[in-house]
Design a protein around this motif. Structure first.
Motif, PDB file in Angstrom:
ATOM      1  N   GLU A   1       0.714  -1.390   0.234  1.00  0.00           N
ATOM      2  CA  GLU A   1       0.195  -0.073  -0.113  1.00  0.00           C
ATOM      3  C   GLU A   1       1.281   1.113   0.437  1.00  0.00           C
ATOM      4  O   GLU A   1       0.626   2.345  -1.106  1.00  0.00           O
ATOM      5  CB  GLU A   1      -0.855  -0.090   1.329  1.00  0.00           C
ATOM      6  N   LEU A   2       2.038   1.315   0.543  1.00  0.00           N
ATOM      7  CA  LEU A   2       2.924   2.441   0.556  1.00  0.00           C
ATOM      8  C   LEU A   2       3.971   2.542  -0.035  1.00  0.00           C
ATOM      9  O   LEU A   2       3.792   3.843  -1.011  1.00  0.00           O
ATOM     10  CB  LEU A   2       3.784   2.208   2.198  1.00  0.00           C
ATOM     11  N   ILE A   3       4.241   1.589  -0.962  1.00  0.00           N
ATOM     12  CA  ILE A   3       4.587   1.716  -2.635  1.00  0.00           C
ATOM     13  C   ILE A   3       3.823   2.169  -3.626  1.00  0.00           C
ATOM     14  O   ILE A   3       3.455   3.242  -4.357  1.00  0.00           O
ATOM     15  CB  ILE A   3       4.551   0.515  -2.642  1.00  0.00           C
ATOM     16  N   LYS A   4       1.846   1.618  -3.436  1.00  0.00           N
ATOM     17  CA  LYS A   4       1.360   2.140  -4.432  1.00  0.00           C
ATOM     18  C   LYS A   4       1.049   3.879  -4.220  1.00  0.00           C
ATOM     19  O   LYS A   4       0.799   4.743  -4.698  1.00  0.00           O
ATOM     20  CB  LYS A   4       0.022   1.802  -4.242  1.00  0.00           C
ATOM     21  N   MET A   5       0.819   3.924  -2.833  1.00  0.00           N
ATOM     22  CA  MET A   5       0.536   5.602  -2.490  1.00  0.00           C
ATOM     23  C   MET A   5       1.544   6.135  -3.133  1.00  0.00           C
ATOM     24  O   MET A   5       1.363   7.530  -3.105  1.00  0.00           O
ATOM     25  CB  MET A   5       0.292   5.468  -0.778  1.00  0.00           C
ATOM     26  N   LYS A   6       2.346   5.975  -2.507  1.00  0.00           N
ATOM     27  CA  LYS A   6       4.048   6.520  -2.689  1.00  0.00           C
ATOM     28  C   LYS A   6       4.814   7.005  -4.346  1.00  0.00           C
ATOM     29  O   LYS A   6       4.894   8.244  -4.548  1.00  0.00           O
ATOM     30  CB  LYS A   6       5.595   6.096  -2.347  1.00  0.00           C
ATOM     31  N   ILE A   7       4.794   5.935  -5.009  1.00  0.00           N
ATOM     32  CA  ILE A   7       4.560   6.663  -6.252  1.00  0.00           C
ATOM     33  C   ILE A   7       4.081   5.444  -7.752  1.00  0.00           C
ATOM     34  O   ILE A   7       4.254   4.763  -9.181  1.00  0.00           O
ATOM     35  CB  ILE A   7       6.523   5.240  -6.593  1.00  0.00           C
ATOM     36  N   GLY A   8       3.490   5.242  -7.026  1.00  0.00           N
ATOM     37  CA  GLY A   8       2.177   4.414  -8.181  1.00  0.00           C
ATOM     38  C   GLY A   8       1.774   5.016  -9.215  1.00  0.00           C
ATOM     39  O   GLY A   8       1.418   6.248  -9.034  1.00  0.00           O
ATOM     40  N   SER A   9       1.811   5.086 -10.285  1.00  0.00           N
ATOM     41  CA  SER A   9       1.119   5.912 -11.485  1.00  0.00           C
ATOM     42  C   SER A   9       0.044   4.954 -12.316  1.00  0.00           C
ATOM     43  O   SER A   9       0.525   4.032 -12.812  1.00  0.00           O
ATOM     44  CB  SER A   9       2.072   6.713 -12.172  1.00  0.00           C
ATOM     45  N   ALA A  10      -0.751   6.058 -13.403  1.00  0.00           N
ATOM     46  CA  ALA A  10      -0.970   5.302 -14.665  1.00  0.00           C
ATOM     47  C   ALA A  10      -0.593   5.375 -15.650  1.00  0.00           C
ATOM     48  O   ALA A  10      -0.576   4.691 -16.786  1.00  0.00           O
ATOM     49  CB  ALA A  10      -2.637   5.767 -14.440  1.00  0.00           C
ATOM     50  N   CYS A  11       0.311   6.634 -15.649  1.00  0.00           N
ATOM     51  CA  CYS A  11       1.125   6.747 -17.126  1.00  0.00           C
ATOM     52  C   CYS A  11       1.758   7.021 -16.489  1.00  0.00           C
ATOM     53  O   CYS A  11       2.536   7.678 -15.875  1.00  0.00           O
ATOM     54  CB  CYS A  11      -0.194   8.021 -17.563  1.00  0.00           C
ATOM     55  N   PRO A  12       3.256   7.437 -17.802  1.00  0.00           N
ATOM     56  CA  PRO A  12       4.548   7.865 -17.609  1.00  0.00           C
ATOM     57  C   PRO A  12       4.392   9.625 -16.939  1.00  0.00           C
ATOM     58  O   PRO A  12       3.617  10.255 -16.658  1.00  0.00           O
ATOM     59  CB  PRO A  12       5.278   7.837 -18.986  1.00  0.00           C
ATOM     60  N   LEU A  13       5.376   9.426 -15.533  1.00  0.00           N
ATOM     61  CA  LEU A  13       5.864  11.019 -15.300  1.00  0.00           C
ATOM     62  C   LEU A  13       6.757  11.781 -16.003  1.00  0.00           C
ATOM     63  O   LEU A  13       7.775  10.790 -16.065  1.00  0.00           O
ATOM     64  CB  LEU A  13       5.874  10.185 -13.610  1.00  0.00           C
ATOM     65  N   GLU A  14       6.671  12.792 -15.595  1.00  0.00           N
ATOM     66  CA  GLU A  14       7.485  13.487 -15.800  1.00  0.00           C
ATOM     67  C   GLU A  14       9.149  13.143 -15.263  1.00  0.00           C
ATOM     68  O   GLU A  14       9.880  13.453 -16.383  1.00  0.00           O
ATOM     69  CB  GLU A  14       7.567  14.898 -15.459  1.00  0.00           C
ATOM     70  N   LYS A  15       8.978  12.654 -14.182  1.00  0.00           N
ATOM     71  CA  LYS A  15      10.073  13.110 -13.899  1.00  0.00           C
ATOM     72  C   LYS A  15       9.688  11.294 -12.673  1.00  0.00           C
ATOM     73  O   LYS A  15       8.918  11.497 -11.856  1.00  0.00           O
ATOM     74  CB  LYS A  15      11.270  13.672 -12.525  1.00  0.00           C
ATOM     75  N   GLU A  16       9.903  10.138 -13.263  1.00  0.00           N
ATOM     76  CA  GLU A  16       9.842   8.286 -12.913  1.00  0.00           C
ATOM     77  C   GLU A  16       9.762   8.202 -11.045  1.00  0.00           C
ATOM     78  O   GLU A  16      11.987   9.068 -10.656  1.00  0.00           O
ATOM     79  CB  GLU A  16      10.654   7.491 -13.268  1.00  0.00           C
ATOM     80  N   LEU A  17       9.774   7.778 -10.285  1.00  0.00           N
ATOM     81  CA  LEU A  17      10.555   7.906  -8.926  1.00  0.00           C
ATOM     82  C   LEU A  17      10.625   7.011  -8.814  1.00  0.00           C
ATOM     83  O   LEU A  17      10.410   5.409  -9.417  1.00  0.00           O
ATOM     84  CB  LEU A  17       9.080   8.061  -7.839  1.00  0.00           C
ATOM     85  N   GLU A  18      11.714   6.552  -7.381  1.00  0.00           N
ATOM     86  CA  GLU A  18      11.966   5.248  -6.500  1.00  0.00           C
ATOM     87  C   GLU A  18      11.693   5.341  -5.016  1.00  0.00           C
ATOM     88  O   GLU A  18      11.636   6.309  -4.804  1.00  0.00           O
ATOM     89  CB  GLU A  18      13.449   4.707  -6.883  1.00  0.00           C
TER      90      GLU A  18
END
Length: 334
Positions: A206-223
């Motif tokens: 759940e923490l991973i989903k909330m922090k870095i989950g996305s439905a389409c490409p981000l301007e700056k990808e997170l980790e």
């Protein structure tokens, strides 16, 4: 002495309680810790205290979610949970005179409706009314549900995703998907186990989903750094997970959100479709916070999609609004 009227958003992940005249007074996880003693079940903790125990309890204590996929999975424990939350929210002496409105999924069966009513009455309140979650979410998001105009809402909760078109106090077309927040957490857990041979808990998922989950490409990808148990060596290990990987894990579930939305749009009368094209679709619930989900749905359906002002509280705000103006909104109750 009058009772304290209550509105409850009885969610799979969280339960929120609105008290008439006071607003939202309680927001706790829908988790109960129980002790099995022979054939008897004793409630040890409810809400935040119980959630802290998830995945950390000794053998004789079990931390469970009595609501699964938006419906009651364990009747006795749900009744105890509702009673506990109501007593936390209001004085126990008010209970016998209280009126209660509870939100339920749109496609709930009459048997499941009766179970929710009986659990609430068993908790000690005088009168129970039910309202469908997408209808409550639409009221909470400020949509004109009583007008002869089409409004469309997507409510991604913990156990279910409700997609509905509403007009004149009623749901015109709807679909309930058993893919929502909890399923997304589990999908991330399974993906990391297969890809990296590391076992993590649902709370970490759940923490991973909330922090870095996305439905389409981000301007700056997170980790994010993730700690879990290595399935090969059996010892704890930490790895770095990227938003690219999480998006890959979630893609099938996101596709289901899109196809469910399209399916409801296909069943919508043309006059109401015209209203929806003009006014767009409103997205609410915890899942509305997945980065870029509104953008993806808008591109796929060709209709503007907006996230509600307070997506997490849309349902409880709606149930609370109905409670405060029950005579005005009586027509939308089940």
């Amino acid at each position: 002495m009058i009772g304290a009227d209550l509105a409850i958003d009885l969610g799979t992940a969280n339960t929120l309680v609105h008290v008439r005249g006071k607003g939202v007074v309680l927001n706790e996880p829908s988790v109960v810790a129980i002790v099995k003693d022979g054939h008897q079940t004793k409630v040890l903790a409810v809400g935040k205290d119980a959630k802290e125990m998830l995945g950390k309890t000794p053998g004789h204590i079990v931390a469970i979610r009595p609501m699964r996929d938006g419906v009651i999975a364990d009747f006795t424990v749900t009744e105890a949970m509702i009673k506990n939350f109501i007593i936390k929210a209001v004085n126990k002496s008010f209970l016998m005179r209280s009126r209660l409105i509870i939100s339920v999924p749109a496609e709930i069966t009459s048997i499941e409706q009766r179970a929710v009513r009986e659990a609430a009455l068993g908790a000690g309140v005088r009168e129970v009314h039910l309202i469908e979650q997408p209808m409550a979410a639409a009221v909470g998001a400020g949509l004109p549900v009583r007008d002869a105009r089409g409004s469309m809402i997507i409510d991604i909760g913990g156990g279910t995703t409700d997609v509905a078109v509403i007009s004149l106090n009623g749901i015109v077309s709807s679909q309930t998907l058993r893919v929502a927040g909890d399923k997304l957490d589990q999908v991330i857990v399974n993906f990391i186990r297969k890809r990296h041979n590391i076992l993590i808990g649902e709370r970490t998922g759940e923490l991973i989903k909330m922090k870095i989950g996305s439905a389409c490409p981000l301007e700056k990808e997170l980790e994010i750094e993730v700690k879990g148990r290595d399935l090969i060596t059996g010892v704890p290990r930490s790895i770095i997970i990227t938003s690219l990987e999480v998006r890959e894990a979630l893609q099938d579930s996101i596709r289901q959100f899109v196809s469910c939305t399209k399916s409801v749009l296909e069943k919508t009368p043309p006059e109401l479709s015209a209203d929806i094209i003009d006014r767009g679709i409103v997205l609410c619930g915890g899942g509305a916070q997945i980065k870029g989900l509104d953008k993806l749905l808008s591109e796929e359906c060709g209709i503007p999609v907006y996230v509600a002002d307070n997506p997490l509280h849309a349902v409880v705000d709606g149930v609370g609004k109905v409670l405060e103006n029950i005579d005005t909104y009586r027509g939308i109750l089940i």
